[in-house]
Design a protein around this motif. Structure first.
Motif, PDB file in Angstrom:
ATOM      1  N   PHE A  65      40.428  46.535  52.882  1.00 24.84           N
ATOM      2  CA  PHE A  65      39.078  46.998  53.210  1.00 24.84           C
ATOM      3  C   PHE A  65      38.925  47.238  54.704  1.00 24.84           C
ATOM      4  CE2 PHE A  65      38.245  45.780  48.900  1.00 24.84           C
ATOM      5  CZ  PHE A  65      37.283  46.700  48.503  1.00 24.84           C
ATOM      6  N   LEU A  66      39.638  46.477  55.514  1.00 27.51           N
ATOM      7  CA  LEU A  66      39.613  46.746  56.955  1.00 27.51           C
ATOM      8  C   LEU A  66      40.261  48.093  57.253  1.00 27.51           C
ATOM      9  CD1 LEU A  66      40.476  43.257  58.498  1.00 27.51           C
ATOM     10  CD2 LEU A  66      38.224  44.298  58.133  1.00 27.51           C
ATOM     11  N   GLU A  67      41.322  48.416  56.538  1.00 29.28           N
ATOM     12  CA  GLU A  67      41.961  49.728  56.703  1.00 29.28           C
ATOM     13  C   GLU A  67      41.001  50.852  56.324  1.00 29.28           C
ATOM     14  OE1 GLU A  67      45.497  49.695  54.356  1.00 29.28           O
ATOM     15  OE2 GLU A  67      46.560  48.353  55.706  1.00 29.28           O
ATOM     16  N   ILE A  68      40.275  50.673  55.248  1.00 26.28           N
ATOM     17  CA  ILE A  68      39.299  51.677  54.829  1.00 26.28           C
ATOM     18  C   ILE A  68      38.224  51.830  55.905  1.00 26.28           C
ATOM     19  CG2 ILE A  68      37.501  52.217  53.128  1.00 26.28           C
ATOM     20  CD1 ILE A  68      39.333  50.738  51.054  1.00 26.28           C
ATOM     21  N   SER A  69      37.817  50.725  56.480  1.00 31.58           N
ATOM     22  CA  SER A  69      36.817  50.742  57.542  1.00 31.58           C
ATOM     23  C   SER A  69      37.317  51.534  58.754  1.00 31.58           C
ATOM     24  CB  SER A  69      36.465  49.313  57.943  1.00 31.58           C
ATOM     25  OG  SER A  69      35.546  49.301  58.994  1.00 31.58           O
ATOM     26  N   ILE A  70      38.580  51.369  59.083  1.00 30.46           N
ATOM     27  CA  ILE A  70      39.161  52.125  60.200  1.00 30.46           C
ATOM     28  C   ILE A  70      39.150  53.620  59.875  1.00 30.46           C
ATOM     29  CG2 ILE A  70      41.297  52.589  61.477  1.00 30.46           C
ATOM     30  CD1 ILE A  70      41.851  49.542  61.310  1.00 30.46           C
ATOM     31  N   GLY A  71      39.451  53.964  58.644  1.00 34.19           N
ATOM     32  CA  GLY A  71      39.391  55.363  58.226  1.00 34.19           C
ATOM     33  C   GLY A  71      37.987  55.931  58.391  1.00 34.19           C
ATOM     34  N   SER A  72      36.981  55.166  58.037  1.00 42.68           N
ATOM     35  CA  SER A  72      35.601  55.606  58.204  1.00 42.68           C
ATOM     36  C   SER A  72      35.232  55.724  59.683  1.00 42.68           C
ATOM     37  CB  SER A  72      34.649  54.633  57.505  1.00 42.68           C
ATOM     38  OG  SER A  72      34.873  54.655  56.118  1.00 42.68           O
ATOM     39  N   THR A  73      35.787  54.866  60.509  1.00 45.79           N
ATOM     40  CA  THR A  73      35.571  54.956  61.953  1.00 45.79           C
ATOM     41  C   THR A  73      36.134  56.266  62.478  1.00 45.79           C
ATOM     42  OG1 THR A  73      35.693  52.544  62.178  1.00 45.79           O
ATOM     43  CG2 THR A  73      35.996  53.838  64.182  1.00 45.79           C
ATOM     44  N   ASN A  74      37.345  56.613  62.041  1.00 44.03           N
ATOM     45  CA  ASN A  74      37.955  57.878  62.458  1.00 44.03           C
ATOM     46  C   ASN A  74      37.134  59.074  61.974  1.00 44.03           C
ATOM     47  OD1 ASN A  74      40.088  56.657  63.806  1.00 44.03           O
ATOM     48  ND2 ASN A  74      41.393  56.650  62.000  1.00 44.03           N
ATOM     49  N   GLU A  75      36.647  59.000  60.752  1.00 44.21           N
ATOM     50  CA  GLU A  75      35.826  60.081  60.215  1.00 44.21           C
ATOM     51  C   GLU A  75      34.555  60.261  61.051  1.00 44.21           C
ATOM     52  OE1 GLU A  75      33.483  61.383  56.107  1.00 44.21           O
ATOM     53  OE2 GLU A  75      34.516  59.462  56.181  1.00 44.21           O
ATOM     54  N   THR A  76      33.909  59.166  61.391  1.00 44.72           N
ATOM     55  CA  THR A  76      32.691  59.219  62.190  1.00 44.72           C
ATOM     56  C   THR A  76      32.965  59.795  63.576  1.00 44.72           C
ATOM     57  OG1 THR A  76      31.826  57.301  60.987  1.00 44.72           O
ATOM     58  CG2 THR A  76      30.751  57.857  63.067  1.00 44.72           C
ATOM     59  N   GLU A  77      34.060  59.364  64.186  1.00 40.77           N
ATOM     60  CA  GLU A  77      34.447  59.902  65.498  1.00 40.77           C
ATOM     61  C   GLU A  77      34.649  61.412  65.428  1.00 40.77           C
ATOM     62  OE1 GLU A  77      37.006  57.244  68.456  1.00 40.77           O
ATOM     63  OE2 GLU A  77      37.857  57.282  66.425  1.00 40.77           O
ATOM     64  N   TYR A  78      35.353  61.855  64.393  1.00 37.37           N
ATOM     65  CA  TYR A  78      35.595  63.292  64.248  1.00 37.37           C
ATOM     66  C   TYR A  78      34.284  64.057  64.084  1.00 37.37           C
ATOM     67  CZ  TYR A  78      36.054  67.796  62.246  1.00 37.37           C
ATOM     68  OH  TYR A  78      35.865  69.133  62.014  1.00 37.37           O
ATOM     69  N   LEU A  79      33.391  63.546  63.239  1.00 35.64           N
ATOM     70  CA  LEU A  79      32.132  64.242  63.008  1.00 35.64           C
ATOM     71  C   LEU A  79      31.319  64.363  64.290  1.00 35.64           C
ATOM     72  CD1 LEU A  79      31.267  62.753  59.517  1.00 35.64           C
ATOM     73  CD2 LEU A  79      31.786  65.156  60.026  1.00 35.64           C
ATOM     74  N   LEU A  80      31.363  63.351  65.143  1.00 34.24           N
ATOM     75  CA  LEU A  80      30.664  63.449  66.426  1.00 34.24           C
ATOM     76  C   LEU A  80      31.294  64.527  67.309  1.00 34.24           C
ATOM     77  CD1 LEU A  80      29.886  59.732  67.289  1.00 34.24           C
ATOM     78  CD2 LEU A  80      28.260  61.531  66.662  1.00 34.24           C
ATOM     79  N   LEU A  81      32.612  64.613  67.278  1.00 32.46           N
ATOM     80  CA  LEU A  81      33.301  65.679  68.016  1.00 32.46           C
ATOM     81  C   LEU A  81      32.857  67.047  67.489  1.00 32.46           C
ATOM     82  CD1 LEU A  81      35.570  66.680  69.958  1.00 32.46           C
ATOM     83  CD2 LEU A  81      37.130  66.436  68.018  1.00 32.46           C
ATOM     84  N   LEU A  82      32.784  67.177  66.185  1.00 32.26           N
ATOM     85  CA  LEU A  82      32.329  68.421  65.582  1.00 32.26           C
ATOM     86  C   LEU A  82      30.894  68.747  66.005  1.00 32.26           C
ATOM     87  CD1 LEU A  82      32.726  70.816  63.646  1.00 32.26           C
ATOM     88  CD2 LEU A  82      32.018  69.277  61.779  1.00 32.26           C
ATOM     89  N   PHE A  83      30.031  67.748  65.998  1.00 29.00           N
ATOM     90  CA  PHE A  83      28.651  67.964  66.412  1.00 29.00           C
ATOM     91  C   PHE A  83      28.573  68.448  67.853  1.00 29.00           C
ATOM     92  CE2 PHE A  83      27.342  64.929  62.926  1.00 29.00           C
ATOM     93  CZ  PHE A  83      26.767  65.910  62.141  1.00 29.00           C
ATOM     94  N   CYS A  84      29.422  67.909  68.709  1.00 26.86           N
ATOM     95  CA  CYS A  84      29.482  68.378  70.102  1.00 26.86           C
ATOM     96  C   CYS A  84      29.937  69.833  70.142  1.00 26.86           C
ATOM     97  CB  CYS A  84      30.433  67.511  70.927  1.00 26.86           C
ATOM     98  SG  CYS A  84      29.789  65.884  71.316  1.00 26.86           S
TER      99      CYS A  84
END
Length: 109
Positions: A65-84
């Motif tokens: 579940f910690l690994e899944i959480s890291i994946g969600s962190t990466n997804e969120t980071e990417y989406l912020l980059l996209l928003f920029c």
């Protein structure tokens, strides 16, 4: 069973979600059910998976579940980059979030 509220990583992730909700309030209304919804769900998944992992009975399940959480962190980071890149926000407005992303990827007890 572990108490997720005692983990600094969960606390940081929880704060990150609140900040994502505040930042995303200013995104275009046309994206409310698109990218805005996606980034909110991705960010909520970070502390949610930490909490769920804490309820699991083995260290292996907890780690998954910690690994899944890291994946969600990466997804969120990417989406912020996209928003920029789409001009919905600026890197300056998001710079305070970067340390939180790094902290959520480093799990300590």
């Amino acid at each position: 069973m572990r108490d997720y509220k005692k983990y600094d990583t969960w606390k940081v992730a929880h704060e990150l979600v609140k900040e994502i909700y505040i930042v995303s309030e200013n995104f275009p209304k046309s994206e409310l059910f698109g990218l805005t919804s996606q980034i909110r769900r991705a960010s909520v998944s970070i502390p949610t998976n930490i909490a769920e992992g804490c309820g699991r009975s083995t260290d292996k399940e907890f780690a998954r579940f910690l690994e899944i959480s890291i994946g969600s962190t990466n997804e969120t980071e990417y989406l912020l980059l996209l928003f920029c890149d789409l001009g919905f926000t600026s890197e300056d407005k998001l710079s305070s979030l970067n340390p939180k992303f790094n902290q959520t990827k480093t799990y300590t007890t």
